[in-house]
Enzyme design. Structure first.
Site, short mmCIF file in Angstrom:
data_model
loop_
_atom_site.label_atom_id
_atom_site.label_comp_id
_atom_site.label_asym_id
_atom_site.label_seq_id
_atom_site.Cartn_x
_atom_site.Cartn_y
_atom_site.Cartn_z
CE LYS A 112 -15.75 -35.47 -37.30
NZ LYS A 112 -14.58 -35.59 -36.52
CE LYS A 191 -19.40 -41.91 -38.32
NZ LYS A 191 -18.75 -42.36 -37.00
CE LYS A 194 -18.97 -40.52 -29.16
NZ LYS A 194 -17.46 -40.96 -29.27
#
Ligand code: ADP
Ligand code: TRP
Length: 326
Positions: A112, A191, A194
């Protein structure tokens, strides 16, 4: 067996969520030996979502999506994470026995950050909160997609550290369970997530569905030329919906050059559209019944809290705190 899993309400649910997690969540309800606990991970969503109205809407949407896809609130305890304050209390206790090194190794955090998401304390300690979700209801099996396996392994470590630190077997060690399709690719080939803006939503339809499927990134190969079948996103997604023979037919089209990406995407589009048609209708009905949804979640929270209170009392006792006055 006690089963537990959660999904973040940080956006509309997508094919990765469905084939990696939700489909097995729904299927696991059918075995009467299972006691399923599924929840909307709204505390987790706060790590990336800072807009009250969006969080409310997304939480409602996750509830409607699960119910439309077949979650049965009679058989399954379905609740909002934030309706269980005991989760936060256990989370603190776990953070007191968890080494920094364990969290520093988290792939999900590192991915992230690499994608530009602001590193905040909550994002870093996210696995502790997740461990707490699982351990607070004494989950034995956690059905998730591939990306969450490391978090379950960390949960195992945290349960063990807690039990070892306080010299009692208070927390139960969970195991993870993967679906047959634990890593669904997104429209850009990485992948589907969201957080990465590469999703195909379960309930997208019409132009929006067409736009996301036609937007799948493919190689620049002229029409009529053979297409490579390795690591092809359209094929990988088509495999989720079609039989082995149908997939083989598409592969043959790729190899011979008789199938272009445009045609393959059209076939995929038709499958997605058809697969979720009945659930889409149920969803439309549920959208007219906001009170029913709230009732389901309130009853789920009541049932989950009974279990959570028992766990937190055992933990308080183990660490040397008093039972909480009623
Ligand atoms: P997202 O990454 O889109 O925010 P969540 O983190 O809320 O999704 O994931 C909810 C569940 O769906 C988890 O069990 C997760 O492992 C699973 N999941 C998410 N994306 C995928 C994917 N691309 N393939 C398989 N499973 C996935
Ligand atoms: N971290 C999970 C995800 O992003 C969601 C989640 C939160 C979860 N708590 C959980 C999944 C507990 C399983 C068990 O997908």
């Amino acid at each position: 067996m006690r089963i537990l899993s959660g999904v973040q309400p940080s956006g509309k649910l997508h094919l990765g969520n469905y084939f990696g997690a939700i489909r097995q969540h729904i299927d696991l309800q059918d075995d009467p030996a299972n006691e399923c606990f599924y929840f909307i991970a709204d505390y987790h969503a706060l790590t990336t979502l800072h807009d009250a109205e969006t969080l409310r809407q997304c939480s409602h949407d996750v509830a409607v999506t699960y119910l439309a896809l077949g979650l049965d609130p009679q058989r399954t305890v379905f609740y909002r994470q934030s309706d269980l304050p005991e989760v936060q209390e256990l989370s603190w206790m776990l953070s007191a026995v968890t080494g920094m090194g364990l969290l520093e190794r988290a792939h999900s955090y590192k991915d992230k950050i690499a994608r530009g998401i602001t590193p905040r304390v909550g994002l870093f300690t996210y696995p502790v909160l997740m461990a707490s979700d699982i351990l607070i209801v004494q989950g034995e099996m956690v059905p998730v997609g591939q990306d969450q396996v490391q978090h379950i392994e960390m949960t195992q470590d945290m349960a063990q550290s807690f039990n070892a630190a306080f010299g009692r077997e208070v927390l139960r060690r969970p195991e993870w369970k993967l679906s047959r399709t634990p890593k669904v690719p997104g429209t850009d080939g990485s992948k589907m997530s969201k957080s990465y803006g590469n999703t195909i939503e379960i309930f997208a339809q019409g132009k929006a569905l067409k736009k996301s499927i036609m937007g799948i990134v493919t190689k620049p190969i002229d029409l009529g030329q053979p297409l490579p079948i390795e690591n092809d996103t359209v094929l990988a997604l088509y495999e989720l919906f079609a039989s082995e023979a149908e997939v083989e037919e598409m592969r043959e089209g790729y190899r011979s050059g008789s199938m272009g990406y445009g045609q393959a995407k059209k076939e995929l589009l038709a499958r997605v559209d058809e697969h979720f048609a009945a659930a889409r209708d149920r969803r439309e009905e549920l959208l007219q019944e906001p009170d029913t949804i709230e009732d389901v979640l309130a009853e789920g929270a009541r049932r989950a809290r009974e279990v959570a209170r028992a766990t937190i009392e055992a933990c308080r006792e183990a660490v040397g705190m008093r039972g909480r006055p009623a």
